[in-house]
Design a protein around this motif. Structure first.
Motif, mmCIF file in Angstrom:
data_model
loop_
_atom_site.group_PDB
_atom_site.id
_atom_site.type_symbol
_atom_site.label_atom_id
_atom_site.label_comp_id
_atom_site.label_asym_id
_atom_site.label_seq_id
_atom_site.Cartn_x
_atom_site.Cartn_y
_atom_site.Cartn_z
ATOM 1 N N TRP A 167 0.896 -1.219 -0.147
ATOM 2 C CA TRP A 167 0.002 -0.072 0.090
ATOM 3 C C TRP A 167 0.848 1.330 0.135
ATOM 4 O O TRP A 167 1.786 1.276 0.825
ATOM 5 C CB TRP A 167 -0.927 0.025 1.153
ATOM 6 N N ASN A 168 0.572 2.083 -0.732
ATOM 7 C CA ASN A 168 1.447 3.472 -0.741
ATOM 8 C C ASN A 168 0.499 4.564 -0.236
ATOM 9 O O ASN A 168 -0.815 4.727 -0.284
ATOM 10 C CB ASN A 168 1.499 4.031 -2.313
ATOM 11 N N TYR A 169 0.946 5.323 0.707
ATOM 12 C CA TYR A 169 0.290 6.297 1.564
ATOM 13 C C TYR A 169 1.156 7.428 2.130
ATOM 14 O O TYR A 169 2.388 7.237 2.143
ATOM 15 C CB TYR A 169 -0.470 5.690 2.704
ATOM 16 N N ILE A 170 0.401 8.522 2.565
ATOM 17 C CA ILE A 170 1.300 9.520 3.135
ATOM 18 C C ILE A 170 0.467 9.511 4.548
ATOM 19 O O ILE A 170 -0.665 9.631 4.646
ATOM 20 C CB ILE A 170 1.116 10.979 2.628
ATOM 21 N N ALA A 171 1.369 9.657 5.702
ATOM 22 C CA ALA A 171 0.678 9.762 6.959
ATOM 23 C C ALA A 171 1.784 10.641 7.981
ATOM 24 O O ALA A 171 3.045 10.578 7.974
ATOM 25 C CB ALA A 171 0.690 8.413 7.681
ATOM 26 N N VAL A 172 0.829 11.765 8.518
ATOM 27 C CA VAL A 172 1.503 12.534 9.655
ATOM 28 C C VAL A 172 1.033 12.376 11.063
ATOM 29 O O VAL A 172 -0.086 12.150 11.040
ATOM 30 C CB VAL A 172 1.513 13.937 9.253
ATOM 31 N N HIS A 173 2.186 12.235 12.058
ATOM 32 C CA HIS A 173 1.646 11.978 13.460
ATOM 33 C C HIS A 173 2.116 13.284 14.138
ATOM 34 O O HIS A 173 3.327 13.308 14.239
ATOM 35 C CB HIS A 173 2.298 10.729 14.017
ATOM 36 N N ALA A 174 1.088 13.750 14.760
ATOM 37 C CA ALA A 174 1.450 15.016 15.487
ATOM 38 C C ALA A 174 1.210 14.786 16.884
ATOM 39 O O ALA A 174 0.305 14.547 17.329
ATOM 40 C CB ALA A 174 0.770 16.221 14.940
ATOM 41 N N HIS A 175 2.160 14.998 17.690
ATOM 42 C CA HIS A 175 2.428 14.638 19.390
ATOM 43 C C HIS A 175 2.268 16.240 20.087
ATOM 44 O O HIS A 175 3.224 17.065 19.649
ATOM 45 C CB HIS A 175 3.280 13.810 19.667
ATOM 46 N N GLY A 176 1.678 16.198 21.110
ATOM 47 C CA GLY A 176 1.738 17.339 22.061
ATOM 48 C C GLY A 176 0.591 17.084 23.212
ATOM 49 O O GLY A 176 -0.054 16.256 23.078
ATOM 50 N N PRO A 177 0.967 17.977 24.333
ATOM 51 C CA PRO A 177 0.115 18.109 25.500
ATOM 52 C C PRO A 177 -1.331 18.378 24.969
ATOM 53 O O PRO A 177 -1.312 19.575 24.078
ATOM 54 C CB PRO A 177 0.947 19.088 26.366
ATOM 55 N N ILE A 178 -2.379 18.021 25.692
ATOM 56 C CA ILE A 178 -3.576 18.446 24.956
ATOM 57 C C ILE A 178 -4.257 19.207 26.152
ATOM 58 O O ILE A 178 -4.389 18.942 27.425
ATOM 59 C CB ILE A 178 -4.339 17.132 24.664
ATOM 60 N N GLU A 179 -5.195 20.194 25.827
ATOM 61 C CA GLU A 179 -5.707 21.330 26.458
ATOM 62 C C GLU A 179 -7.203 21.297 26.044
ATOM 63 O O GLU A 179 -7.688 21.130 24.803
ATOM 64 C CB GLU A 179 -5.395 22.564 26.373
ATOM 65 N N PHE A 180 -8.366 20.896 26.946
ATOM 66 C CA PHE A 180 -9.584 21.273 26.745
ATOM 67 C C PHE A 180 -10.096 22.366 27.390
ATOM 68 O O PHE A 180 -9.762 22.786 28.261
ATOM 69 C CB PHE A 180 -10.308 19.847 27.165
ATOM 70 N N PHE A 181 -10.961 23.266 26.654
ATOM 71 C CA PHE A 181 -11.616 24.341 27.037
ATOM 72 C C PHE A 181 -12.958 24.579 26.588
ATOM 73 O O PHE A 181 -13.593 23.895 25.711
ATOM 74 C CB PHE A 181 -10.547 25.530 26.633
ATOM 75 N N ASP A 182 -13.712 25.203 27.506
ATOM 76 C CA ASP A 182 -15.306 25.548 27.134
ATOM 77 C C ASP A 182 -15.253 26.966 27.136
ATOM 78 O O ASP A 182 -16.832 27.470 27.258
ATOM 79 C CB ASP A 182 -16.215 24.761 28.191
ATOM 80 N N ASP A 183 -14.235 28.000 26.984
ATOM 81 C CA ASP A 183 -14.905 29.283 27.127
ATOM 82 C C ASP A 183 -15.522 29.654 25.585
ATOM 83 O O ASP A 183 -14.899 29.300 24.616
ATOM 84 C CB ASP A 183 -13.433 29.973 27.066
ATOM 85 N N PRO A 184 -16.523 30.481 25.906
ATOM 86 C CA PRO A 184 -17.329 30.469 24.473
ATOM 87 C C PRO A 184 -16.786 31.313 23.645
ATOM 88 O O PRO A 184 -16.942 31.258 22.150
ATOM 89 C CB PRO A 184 -18.748 31.254 25.139
ATOM 90 N N ASP A 185 -16.122 32.313 24.094
ATOM 91 C CA ASP A 185 -15.337 33.176 22.887
ATOM 92 C C ASP A 185 -14.255 32.397 22.200
ATOM 93 O O ASP A 185 -14.029 32.506 20.813
ATOM 94 C CB ASP A 185 -14.754 34.517 23.649
ATOM 95 N N ARG A 186 -13.569 31.802 22.859
ATOM 96 C CA ARG A 186 -12.477 30.777 22.465
ATOM 97 C C ARG A 186 -13.119 29.648 21.316
ATOM 98 O O ARG A 186 -12.731 29.545 20.212
ATOM 99 C CB ARG A 186 -11.589 30.106 23.436
ATOM 100 N N LEU A 187 -14.300 29.182 21.858
ATOM 101 C CA LEU A 187 -14.969 27.985 20.933
ATOM 102 C C LEU A 187 -15.543 28.875 19.675
ATOM 103 O O LEU A 187 -15.351 28.203 18.759
ATOM 104 C CB LEU A 187 -16.009 27.504 21.839
ATOM 105 N N LEU A 188 -16.146 29.982 19.908
ATOM 106 C CA LEU A 188 -16.695 30.638 18.619
ATOM 107 C C LEU A 188 -15.525 30.728 17.642
ATOM 108 O O LEU A 188 -15.737 30.743 16.542
ATOM 109 C CB LEU A 188 -17.335 32.031 19.110
ATOM 110 N N GLU A 189 -14.464 31.409 18.085
ATOM 111 C CA GLU A 189 -13.159 31.646 17.226
ATOM 112 C C GLU A 189 -12.918 30.360 16.507
ATOM 113 O O GLU A 189 -12.529 30.272 15.222
ATOM 114 C CB GLU A 189 -11.973 32.030 18.075
#
Length: 284
Positions: free
Chosen positions: A177-199
């Motif tokens: 199989w030929n393919y392209i894949a990218v794995h991106a790693h990093g610390p995860i943050e979850f947020f529920d601020d309405p202004d950030r979510l709207l953005e």
């Protein structure tokens, strides 16, 4: 994957057509034994006490793997010919991927959610990923062990050995199989601020609506309706600390075989095959 004995919660292994993944900070050795055919095989975890876990993987065979997991070791199996360290190529794959897979490790095992993510290239050395989950999705509520990982995939296609001119000289060839894949790693943050979510939802919407003749905008919907929708989601932010890319496009085959694969894919009736054909290097 069924365990034969309990294992410590900070260890995990995910087997997929992309390869396999093990958690950082571990020392055990994972060995993927050569399968008897292209449809399956066996993976074992070994420690000083012997084999403690055995599982089954289903993947197209392109050889066999024998890798020790050490701190800082690659999370995905990438043979040298297929490794792509070009940051702009990685970013292009992320930008073009319409859907990613967000994976987090927990004490109860790995969790995964398919979701669109956008890349903000202005934040951090490798950029920062943004997206959102449904608030009812338990992934954001369960404590994460280590970094999160987002998997982005690009063009892919099945490769039949019938396209290899070398098949006429030797029958020792198999499909791949030929393919392209990218794995991106990093610390995860979850947020529920309405202004950030709207953005975030506005940016995501604009990315996918821009190419339409009459793009829809978040502002087209009633304000109170959008506010209610935002209360049902949780934002996701992942500053990328490490990124890996695998670009498997028949680089390990001799030039006549590569030309045969490119020609065969270009002649395919499948649009996704035709998309892969020009990505195969047919000139040294």
């Amino acid at each position: 994957m069924k365990a034969n004995a309990p294992i410590e919660p900070d260890w995990r292994v995910i087997v997929a057509s992309l390869g396999y993944i093990t958690a950082p900070g571990t020392r055990q050795r994972a060995i993927m034994r050569r399968p008897s055919h292209e449809q399956g095989g066996r993976i074992q975890r070994r420690t000083s006490k012997g084999v403690t876990e055995t599982g089954i993987f289903l993947a197209c065979w392109s050889g066999f793997i024998s890798t020790t997991s050490q701190p800082g070791a690659p999370f995905v199996y990438i043979p040298f010919p297929f490794r792509d360290d070009d940051l702009e190529n990685m970013r292009a794959t992320i930008r073009c991927a319409r859907l990613a897979n967000l994976i987090t490790a927990t004490s109860g095992g790995p969790l995964a959610t398919p979701l669109p993510l956008l890349l903000d290239e202005s934040e951090g050395e490798h950029g920062t990923l943004y997206g959102h989950l449904a608030k009812r999705n338990p992934q954001w509520r369960i404590a994460t062990i280590g970094d999160a990982m987002a998997i982005f995939t690009g063009p892919e296609a099945y490769v039949t050995p019938s396209w290899y001119p070398s098949k006429r000289q030797a029958e020792h060839v198999v499909p791949t199989w030929n393919y392209i894949a990218v794995h991106a790693h990093g610390p995860i943050e979850f947020f529920d601020d309405p202004d950030r979510l709207l953005e975030i939802v506005t940016r995501l919407t604009n990315i996918h609506e821009t190419s339409r003749a009459t793009p829809w905008a978040v502002s087209d919907a009633p304000v109170d309706f959008i506010a209610a929708q935002l209360r049902e989601i949780v934002g996701v932010r992942i500053p990328i600390t490490r990124v890996e890319s695998k670009r498997k496009m028949s680089q390990n085959r001799p030039m006549p075989d590569r030309i045969g694969v490119a020609t065969g894919l270009a002649a395919s009736k499948l649009a996704r095959d035709q998309e892969v054909a020009p990505l195969i290097l047919v000139q040294d």
